[in-house]
Design a protein around this motif. Structure first.
Motif, PDB file in Angstrom:
ATOM      1  N   ARG A 193      45.219  44.590  41.871  1.00  0.00           N
ATOM      2  CA  ARG A 193      45.615  44.462  40.481  1.00  0.00           C
ATOM      3  C   ARG A 193      45.483  45.814  39.792  1.00  0.00           C
ATOM      4  NH1 ARG A 193      45.996  39.378  38.469  1.00  0.00           N
ATOM      5  NH2 ARG A 193      45.167  38.090  40.123  1.00  0.00           N
ATOM      6  N   LYS A 219      44.031  38.003  50.427  1.00  0.00           N
ATOM      7  CA  LYS A 219      45.046  38.411  49.461  1.00  0.00           C
ATOM      8  C   LYS A 219      44.826  39.860  49.050  1.00  0.00           C
ATOM      9  CE  LYS A 219      46.995  35.194  46.160  1.00  0.00           C
ATOM     10  NZ  LYS A 219      46.525  34.327  45.087  1.00  0.00           N
ATOM     11  N   SER A 242      46.204  42.996  50.817  1.00  0.00           N
ATOM     12  CA  SER A 242      47.596  43.417  50.765  1.00  0.00           C
ATOM     13  C   SER A 242      48.038  43.826  49.371  1.00  0.00           C
ATOM     14  CB  SER A 242      48.492  42.302  51.287  1.00  0.00           C
ATOM     15  OG  SER A 242      48.387  41.193  50.436  1.00  0.00           O
ATOM     16  N   SER A 243      47.302  43.463  48.355  1.00  0.00           N
ATOM     17  CA  SER A 243      47.701  43.890  47.009  1.00  0.00           C
ATOM     18  C   SER A 243      46.481  44.048  46.125  1.00  0.00           C
ATOM     19  CB  SER A 243      48.654  42.867  46.395  1.00  0.00           C
ATOM     20  OG  SER A 243      47.949  41.700  46.087  1.00  0.00           O
TER      21      SER A 243
END
Lengths: 168, 681
Positions: free
Chosen positions: B291, B285, B288-289
């Motif tokens: 926080r 996860k 790809s992104s």
């Protein structure tokens, strides 16, 4: 004798506060230098609709929209003229920035708590509630202004009443 | 050596919130007839992640409840428990409880242990009510007992399946690579890969199952039976010298588990074991992104706004440059402005979130509400991928919830009533979002009874509102936005309490939007909300009045015109403008804003015709200066709200201009008394 020496000792140890002195009309004022963000020349302001006349308007201070007030108009001292020598002191009051127009910025002075005399009840343009006290530097009387209290006061009405509480 | 755990709390809270949302979402989607094993796995994983995290941080209240939840889900995904509506309902209630607990921890509030206790008992009841559990618990007991017997053979079957160095059955397990004894460590790590792959690979789902079950050996042997393709292999495996094939670390893990108190169930152990696959998943996860604190993005948005302003300043200064350099400079500035525009778009897109962030909670809202009211309502969501500014999503949730609850409560009729009216028993509420040019259109459509004209009018008269008997439908509907207007016959806990439609409209208008209603008796109603794409930038028309520049948002502008003398009429001392068969009230900017030196003769001035959700009128200005995108700056940050002004912006030359708030100016406008100003449909 020894008591005097001790008192002198205490006096030198006493914390000194720094003030920025400025001139409104014929009177010398000073404000806590820690509230000063910067000092700049007066520039054109954008008027705010239906605001009292001592609120000159707002300027762009590096992307922030900051109100400029003219204490000379509010307290009716001196003449509210604007030229290339007109000075604006940008103040940091809590999280907010406010600019005040003054005739002249003169000096930074160091004042000990013991040198501050209580403010007079009259004879000054400001309500004594907004004054810190009086002090003398080289025979000149300087009025110490409690600028935080003044700027956030209802009398100036610069902030919304609900936002005001934080600054008092 | 002690690490301050509190620094990770924020991440845990955020992640748990996401897990809970995901759980809720999946539970809502779950079909009772044929539950999807992958969905069950996902729900299980979500519960498990929360349990794991809460255990680490010592949030015991979460651990206990998720643990029981996990047990139920575990049985369900092993087909040992049939998922019923009751179970889903109870799980949803548990999700709510977990949200509450999470909220309490987050705000350092008192934990409501009683609520947790009730929740746990309710869940355990579900387990007990099914006789499956007794079998399971005995199996668990067995498992534990067996586990105590060091490396008991049968129970390690599943485990041996992978580790087993024999060659004879390699072919049968084509998807496992042939393993030799030296690669045991590698084989151990093999699970992690499988876990990820398994999402799509049906064939590998069996080993994953084993993996999830904590290598299967604390679980029942039957689990392993199911997995193993042929009995031959199984017997082969049984005879394999398992103890020697286990890697040292595996041995260690196994014995460590045995040392655990017996009362801990298999699920507990699984918890520890499963951390490895989970890590793999989260790493995927993260690639790809990432926080990012929203404050950081906001400050980036601000900085880019500054950049736009600086660029316009350079452009103005650039005009003063003469000769050959002028051309070069112009080219460079052109390049700069293109780049800045791209940066601006990229940064703005970071603030954008799909509408589904707001929409996803509504299936639950509708389901609960429909259940409570005894109605059958199907919620259809369209355009969940439409992107909108994050700040607006947060502010949209409350008004949308209110409107949807209204549609279900007031709009959709009871099933028998619907049938009587020749409709299907199941009512439909469509929630849709779409982008239309520079704005987002959200509509809530129901095929219910529609608004009741008579009842609204009665209520309006009872409230002392002045309404004409022949008032148009559109105007009648707008009456429900008046404060204190609820036509609900009784105040229930569904509708008619607290916030009314006036709050809905106020909330929507506070984010620069408008709301309108279309309704037909017996057919249904549509509530349309129109919103700007973003809060930070507005397309505006710059106008000048007495040397001061003001910005009028383009969304409000219909057209601008120079009025001719014969178009100006006087109505009750107020000037109005006659344009194409309608009287438009006029607002004189210099009067409104108290500006000197403005053109006071109407025919010398320019009229900008504007519209709001309520009114249409003309604004009188000196000149138009051109159209421009402006960055909205807050006046309230250092000053206070100014009536009639939505905010300020910084123009190309560095000066400040006020952005007019047409909605609030509209409130001041007097409509000519006998001339009904048409509401825009």
């Amino acid at each position: 004798m020894s008591a005097n020496a001790a008192a002198a000792e205490q006096a030198t140890n006493e914390e000194q506060q720094e003030f920025l002195t400025f001139v409104l009309g014929d009177e010398n004022y000073a404000l806590d230098i820690m509230t000063v963000k910067e000092i700049r020349g007066y520039e054109n302001v954008t008027k705010i609709a239906n605001a009292p006349d001592f609120i000159k308007g707002v300027i762009n201070l590096r992307g922030d929209i900051v109100p400029i007030i003219d204490l000379r108009i509010k307290f009716n001292v001196g003449e509210a003229s604007y030229n290339e020598f007109t000075i604006v002191i940008m103040l940091m009051i809590g999280e907010r920035v406010v600019g005040i127009v003054v005739d002249e910025v003169s000096d930074v002075i160091k004042v000990k708590e013991s040198e501050i005399k209580p403010p007079p009840e009259f004879g000054v343009a400001f309500d004594s509630a907004y004054l810190h006290g009086l002090t003398t530097v080289k025979d000149d009387m300087i009025i110490l202004v409690n600028i935080q209290k003044l700027i956030s006061s209802d009398e100036l009405g610069l902030f919304d009443p609900n936002a005001q509480a934080e600054y008092e | 050596m002690s690490v301050d755990m509190s620094q990770f709390f924020g991440v845990f809270f955020e992640e748990s919130q996401e897990h809970l949302d995901e759980m809720e979402h999946l539970l809502m989607e779950l079909s009772l007839e044929a539950p999807d094993i992958e969905d069950l796995n996902s729900i299980f994983r979500a519960a498990h992640s929360i349990k794991g995290g809460s255990g680490v941080f010592g949030f015991d209240a979460l651990t206990g409840l998720t643990h029981v939840m996990e047990n139920i889900l575990d049985l369900a995904r092993k087909d040992e428990l049939v998922i019923t509506k009751t179970i889903v309902d109870q799980l949803l209630v548990t999700v709510d409880t977990l949200k509450n607990i999470l909220h309490c921890y987050q705000n350092e509030e008192e934990i409501n242990w009683a609520e947790i206790e009730t929740g746990t008992i309710a869940l355990e009841q579900l387990l007990k009510s099914d006789d499956v559990i007794s079998a399971d618990s005995s199996q668990t007991e067995n498992g534990q007992k067996d586990a105590q017997n060091a490396q008991a053979k049968d129970e390690i079957e599943g485990f041996g399946l992978f580790e087993h160095p024999v060659t004879s059955n390699d072919d049968d397990f084509g998807f496992f690579e042939p393993l030799d004894p030296v690669s045991e460590e590698k084989a151990y790590g093999f699970y992690e890969d499988e876990e990820v792959k398994s999402e799509s690979d049906a064939k590998t789902s069996a080993p994953v199952k084993t993996d999830d079950d904590g290598f299967g050996f604390f679980d029942d042997a039957s689990g392993a039976h199911q997995i193993i393709p042929s009995d031959d292999n199984q017997s082969d495996l049984k005879q394999a010298p398992l103890s020697s094939t286990l890697s040292p670390s595996a041995n260690k893990t196994a014995s460590a588990k045995q040392a655990e108190p017996l009362k801990s169930t298999n699920a507990n152990i699984k918890g520890a074991e499963k951390s490895a696959p989970r890590k793999v998943k989260s790493e995927n996860k993260e690639s790809s992104s990432i926080r990012v604190d929203t404050n950081k993005i906001d400050s980036l948005v601000n900085l880019v706004g500054e950049l736009v302003i600086t660029q316009s300043m350079i452009k103005i200064v650039g005009k003063e440059v003469q000769g050959e350099t002028e051309e070069k400079l112009e080219g460079a500035i052109g390049e700069l402005s293109r780049n800045i525009r791209e940066i601006q778009e990229a940064v703005m897109s970071m603030r954008m979130l799909p509408m589904s962030f707001a929409f996803n909670r509504f299936p639950r809202v509708v389901r609960d509400l429909a259940d409570k009211l005894g109605k059958d309502v199907n919620l259809v969501i369209e355009g969940g991928a439409t992107e909108i500014d994050k700040g607006m999503i947060e502010k949209l949730v409350d008004p949308l919830t209110h409107l949807i609850r209204n549609s279900v409560d007031h709009g959709i009729e009871m099933p028998d009533k619907r049938k009587a009216a020749g409709k299907t028993a199941q009512g439909t509420v469509i929630l849709s979002a779409q982008q239309r040019g520079g704005s987002i259109l959200i509509s809530i459509t129901d095929d219910g009874a529609g608004l009741n004209r008579e009842r609204i009018l009665d209520k309006a008269i009872a409230n002392g509102l002045d309404v004409a008997a022949d008032i148009k439908d559109a105007d009648v509907w707008n009456l429900i936005f008046e404060p204190g207007f609820s036509t609900a016959e009784a105040v229930t806990d569904v509708s008619g309490r607290g916030v009314g439609m006036d709050v809905v409209r106020r909330n929507i208008e506070s984010i620069g939007g408008s709301v309108e209603i279309e309704s037909h008796q017996g057919v249904g109603s549509v509530f349309r909300i129109r919103l700007p794409l973003t809060l930070a930038i507005v397309d505006g028309m710059c106008v000048s009045v007495g040397g001061q520049t003001y910005v009028i948002p383009l969304t409000n502008i219909i057209e601008s015109m120079q009025p001719a003398k014969e178009q100006i009429k006087t109505l009750a001392k107020d000037k109005v403008l006659w344009v194409r068969g309608e009287y438009w009230p006029l607002v004189q900017m210099h009067k409104l804003m108290n500006i000197d030196n403005a053109k006071t003769n109407i025919t010398d001035a320019i009229v900008v015709l504007v519209e709001t959700s309520r009114k249409r009128f003309g604004i009188l200005v000196d000149t138009l200066e051109g159209q421009q995108q402006v960055v909205i700056k807050s006046l309230e940050q250092h000053y206070k709200r100014v009536p009639g002004v939505a905010g300020a912006t910084i123009m190309g030359d560095g000066s400040v201009a006020m952005i007019l708030d047409i909605e609030s100016i509209a409130a001041e406008v007097k409509t000519p008394s006998h001339q009904e100003v048409p509401i825009v449909s």
